[in-house]
Write an enzyme that holds these catalytic residues in place. Structure first.
Site, PDB file in Angstrom:
ATOM      1  N   HIS A 114       0.833  -1.204   0.000  1.00  0.00           N
ATOM      2  CA  HIS A 114       0.000   0.000   0.000  1.00  0.00           C
ATOM      3  C   HIS A 114       0.865   1.249   0.000  1.00  0.00           C
ATOM      4  CE1 HIS A 114      -2.346  -3.287   1.661  1.00  0.00           C
ATOM      5  NE2 HIS A 114      -3.432  -2.663   1.256  1.00  0.00           N
TER       6      HIS A 114
ATOM      7  N   HIS B 275      -4.088   3.049  -3.312  1.00  0.00           N
ATOM      8  CA  HIS B 275      -4.288   2.430  -1.995  1.00  0.00           C
ATOM      9  C   HIS B 275      -3.520   1.121  -1.835  1.00  0.00           C
ATOM     10  CE1 HIS B 275      -6.293   0.712   1.542  1.00  0.00           C
ATOM     11  NE2 HIS B 275      -6.241  -0.401   0.832  1.00  0.00           N
TER      12      HIS B 275
ATOM     13  N   GLU C  63     -17.138  -4.916  24.999  1.00  0.00           N
ATOM     14  CA  GLU C  63     -16.289  -6.114  25.091  1.00  0.00           C
ATOM     15  C   GLU C  63     -15.073  -6.017  24.173  1.00  0.00           C
ATOM     16  OE1 GLU C  63     -19.568  -6.177  24.433  1.00  0.00           O
ATOM     17  OE2 GLU C  63     -20.455  -7.016  26.260  1.00  0.00           O
TER      18      GLU C  63
ATOM     19  N   HIS D 120     -27.631 -16.477  25.544  1.00  0.00           N
ATOM     20  CA  HIS D 120     -26.563 -16.306  26.522  1.00  0.00           C
ATOM     21  C   HIS D 120     -25.776 -17.593  26.772  1.00  0.00           C
ATOM     22  CE1 HIS D 120     -28.362 -12.474  27.025  1.00  0.00           C
ATOM     23  NE2 HIS D 120     -27.690 -12.165  28.118  1.00  0.00           N
TER      24      HIS D 120
HETATM   25  C1  LIG Z   1     -11.232  -4.975   9.902  1.00  0.00           C
HETATM   26  C2  LIG Z   1     -10.703  -4.773   8.533  1.00  0.00           C
HETATM   27  N1  LIG Z   1     -11.557  -4.778   7.495  1.00  0.00           N
HETATM   28  C3  LIG Z   1     -11.106  -4.650   6.238  1.00  0.00           C
HETATM   29  C4  LIG Z   1      -9.784  -4.511   5.983  1.00  0.00           C
HETATM   30  C5  LIG Z   1      -9.266  -4.420   4.563  1.00  0.00           C
HETATM   31  N2  LIG Z   1      -8.820  -3.050   4.296  1.00  0.00           N
HETATM   32  C6  LIG Z   1      -7.542  -2.700   4.399  1.00  0.00           C
HETATM   33  S1  LIG Z   1      -7.286  -1.072   4.126  1.00  0.00           S
HETATM   34  C7  LIG Z   1      -8.934  -0.819   3.824  1.00  0.00           C
HETATM   35  C8  LIG Z   1      -9.445   0.548   3.468  1.00  0.00           C
HETATM   36  C9  LIG Z   1      -9.061   1.493   4.507  1.00  0.00           C
HETATM   37  O1  LIG Z   1      -9.326   2.782   4.108  1.00  0.00           O
HETATM   38  P1  LIG Z   1      -8.529   3.937   4.834  1.00  0.00           P
HETATM   39  O2  LIG Z   1      -8.444   3.641   6.262  1.00  0.00           O
HETATM   40  O3  LIG Z   1      -9.156   5.195   4.425  1.00  0.00           O
HETATM   41  O4  LIG Z   1      -7.082   3.782   4.249  1.00  0.00           O
HETATM   42  P2  LIG Z   1      -6.492   4.506   2.959  1.00  0.00           P
HETATM   43  O5  LIG Z   1      -7.107   3.859   1.761  1.00  0.00           O
HETATM   44  O6  LIG Z   1      -6.842   5.929   3.070  1.00  0.00           O
HETATM   45  O7  LIG Z   1      -5.046   4.230   3.059  1.00  0.00           O
HETATM   46  C10 LIG Z   1      -9.635  -2.001   3.974  1.00  0.00           C
HETATM   47  C11 LIG Z   1     -11.093  -2.117   3.763  1.00  0.00           C
HETATM   48  C12 LIG Z   1      -8.917  -4.498   7.104  1.00  0.00           C
HETATM   49  N3  LIG Z   1      -7.604  -4.374   6.969  1.00  0.00           N
HETATM   50  N4  LIG Z   1      -9.410  -4.598   8.356  1.00  0.00           N
END
Ligand SMILES: Cc1ncc(C[n+]2csc(CCOP(=O)(O)OP(=O)(O)O)c2C)c(N)n1
Ligand SMILES: [Mg+2]
Length: 655
Positions: free
Chosen positions: A27, A258, A403, A465
């Site tokens: 990324h 990204h 939690e 539960h």
């Molecule tokens: C819990 C979770 N869900 C999905 C992902 C997959 N994922 C990685 S980065 C991303 C997008 C994140 O967007 P942002 O925080 O705005 O990062 P940017 O593209 O701006 O670097 C996703 C959906 C992840 N890493 N963790």
């Protein structure tokens, strides 16, 4: 500083795009977009010493947007940490390199937390900030006086956990926590406008945070925002407006930066745009020198701290706690001896409370808590005062109904060091905390989960539960010890084992209902074997009964009934599968002899018991949801009685 700050930031950009290009995976957008903010923070504000990454009074930095891992790898390299080397960075995302796809706390000093599951880094930072204030209250400014910083993306601030974590941080007034929001308005699917229109700043203000906005590419403005954050007593969110992939002229500002390499053409265009003439992975000397110099900024502060701790009469205890070592001679032997002398019929949750009474006296580092089930989880002992905004010295946290936030905060506390967190909820709600339990296991944090109401034995609250598949699904998690003690003695033994394991989390699955004390003889910690023969067959052995927790009592009745018919049955209590699996083959073979019927008795999913029963064993369990009724009626209804089990065993033995 000789080199211009924006050139320092461009070093991050260059390393990030080169590493992602070489790996053809990763990324680049986030590190390129946050390079300016990170440069200001790491060269002017962050208190750390790359030569001593474990300095206890360093600031903690958490890259909650863990996909942007190249940002922290670049920062660690540039400021002069021993690792990652440039070779490590060349190996980004490859086997053997500490520069894993997402930052791993156990691979690199300076990576304070494993991040990647969005939102959890932010919540761990909250836990770190709690630990800092708590230790400050105990040891004073001379030894503990640092900050916690985090970088969160749009994703971190969409995940539900950010609500729990930020709510807790606001409530506890964690003013030494500063979170940068990489406000680039882009996620994987495109513009954030596709999926969200909430007022994040308003939301954080409502949590009790200070919110500051800045231009994330204007270093003077970034400094202003940080200074405002530092001056305010509340936790701060700095919304830094940034352009994702800044510096890549054709792709910046779009989701194209990204999660994929920019491609040779775009990297070449970015080099032009940034006026960056070095070859890939090469850095101009004056820029490296400027970064290294910035990395040495806190050497003096560290030296001062060292003289303070050397002069302190608390240094031994402080160092012990930060090293995660238990006090010399720690043991629950005296408490267990008292149980043996006067056996108790108790719910194991109550037995846990009694054990904690001893533990919390012996270990000043424990910090307990519960997600609003204190009276049910029996997690608070008399001597514990609440940890509050007014008094951080308290050793009990009212986490509220959070939690996931609790579990993630406990990870942050354990990662910070100096404290051993434990926290409670119902076992069924382990599901709500599960992603953080998984990060406890992955990060090897000593977090102890007190999960009560561990079966249909909780009774009237009914199937919502009543855990069914929970024990098994938790047992499936690597590096997590799941304990299900059968009585007060085993409960204390399991607590001791959980505390002694500095490199991993534990779950204690505990009953609501009373259980007789089955262990009445003094001796070694038998739970340490994971499974042990509680009673050997008297008549010639034809069966081995394996049971856990509340079903050990049932199994005892079954064994009695079989013995009365001349059928010998070993009774094996099995509080912890993973510890049993770690025993030598001879021990395991002795506990699980060949040629006899093996029977498991556990009020939960049977999936997995074949591992010990073989395919011709008999699994007594529950592969459906429970029901709402008093516990004894449910045990009867679902066949966890001597009357129901004995005929099944006789049938299998062809009697
Ligand atoms: C819990 C979770 N869900 C999905 C992902 C997959 N994922 C990685 S980065 C991303 C997008 C994140 O967007 P942002 O925080 O705005 O990062 P940017 O593209 O701006 O670097 C996703 C959906 C992840 N890493 N963790
Ligand atoms: Mg984004």
């Amino acid at each position: 500083m000789a080199a211009e700050p924006h050139l320092l930031a461009n070093a991050i950009r260059a390393l990030s795009m080169d590493a992602v290009e070489a790996a053809n995976s990763g990324h680049p957008g986030m590190p390129m977009g946050m390079a300016d903010v990170a440069t200001v923070l790491w060269t002017e504000y962050l208190k750390h010493d790359p030569a001593a990454p474990d300095w206890p009074d360093r600031d903690r930095f958490v890259l909650s947007a863990g996909h942007g891992s190249m940002l922290i790898y670049a920062l660690l390299h540039l400021t002069g940490y021993a690792h990652p080397t440039i070779e490590d960075i060349r190996g980004f995302r490859q086997l053997g390199s500490p520069c894993a796809g997402h930052p791993e706390n156990f691979l690199l000093d300076g990576v304070e937390a494993t991040t990647g599951p969005l939102g959890q880094g932010l919540a761990m930072a909250v836990g770190m900030a709690v630990a800092e204030r708590h230790l400050n209250a105990e040891y004073g400014d001379a030894l503990v006086d640092h900050r916690t910083w985090a970088i969160a993306g749009d994703g971190c601030l969409m995940e539900g956990i950010n609500h729990e974590a930020a709510g807790l941080a606001g409530h506890l007034g964690l003013g030494r926590l500063t979170v940068f929001w990489d406000d680039n308005r882009i996620t994987i699917d495109g513009a954030t406008g596709l999926s969200t229109s909430e007022d994040i700043e308003g939301r954080y203000r409502a949590y009790g945070w200070q919110v500051v906005r800045c231009d994330g590419h204007d270093m003077a403005d970034i400094r202003r925002a940080i200074d405002e954050a530092l001056a305010d007593p509340r936790p701060s969110l700095i919304a830094a407006r940034t352009i994702i992939g800044k510096g890549a002229p054709n792709k910046q500002g779009t989701a194209a930066t990204h999660g994929a390499a920019l491609g040779a053409d775009e990297v070449a265009a970015a080099r032009k745009e940034l006026v960056w003439e070095s070859e890939p992975f090469e850095l101009p000397d004056e820029i490296v020198q400027a970064w290294r110099e910035a990395g040495r900024r806190s050497e003096g502060a560290h030296a001062d701290w060292r003289s303070r701790i050397e002069a302190s009469d608390q240094s031994g205890e402080f160092r012990r706690r930060m090293a995660g070592e238990l006090p010399e001679g720690f043991s629950l032997d005296a408490y267990i001896a008292a149980l043996i002398a006067a056996p108790q019929k108790l719910a194991t949750r109550k037995a846990s409370e009694l054990a904690l009474g001893a533990i919390n006296e012996l270990l000043p580092e424990t910090i307990g808590g519960s997600a609003d089930l204190t009276g049910s989880n029996n997690t608070k002992t008399k001597s514990q005062n609440p940890l509050t905004k007014e008094d951080y010295s308290g050793r009990y946290i009212y986490y509220g109904i959070r939690e996931f936030g609790m579990a993630a905060a406990m990870n942050g506390m354990a990662l910070h060091g100096g404290v051993i967190p434990y926290g409670g909820t119902f076992l069924v709600f382990a599901d709500y905390a599960r992603p953080a339990i998984r990060l406890s296991a992955l990060q090897q944090t000593r977090v102890i989960y007190v999960m009560t109401h561990d079966s249909i034995g909780l009774g009237e609250d009914g199937p919502t539960h009543q855990p069914i598949e929970h024990l098994m699904s938790l047992r499936a998690m690597p590096n997590l010890d799941v304990y299900r003690p059968a009585d007060a003695v085993e409960t204390a033994e399991c607590w001791e084992l959980a505390l002694r394991d500095a490199n991993g989390p534990s779950v204690l699955a505990l009953t609501r209902q009373n259980l007789p004390q089955l262990r009445t003889e003094a001796g070694p910690n038998l739970s340490a074997r994971g499974a042990y023969r509680l009673r050997a067959a008297a008549a010639p052995r034809q069966a081995v009964l394996l049971a856990t927790g509340s079903e050990v009592e049932v199994a005892l009745g079954v064994a009695d009934a079989l013995e009365a018919q001349g059928i010998g049955a070993d009774l094996v209590s099995m509080p912890c599968w993973s510890l049993f699996d770690a025993q030598d083959p001879a021990y395991r073979a002795d506990i699980l002899p060949q040629g006899v019927l093996r029977v498991s008795i556990e009020a939960g999913a049977t999936l997995g018991w074949e591992r010990y029963l073989g395919l011709d064993g008999l699994a007594i369990g529950l592969d459906r949801f429970g029901a709402s009724a008093p516990a004894p009626n449910l045990f009867k209804r679902f066949g966890f009685t001597v009357e129901a089990i004995v005929p099944k065993i006789l049938e299998r033995l062809n009697k």
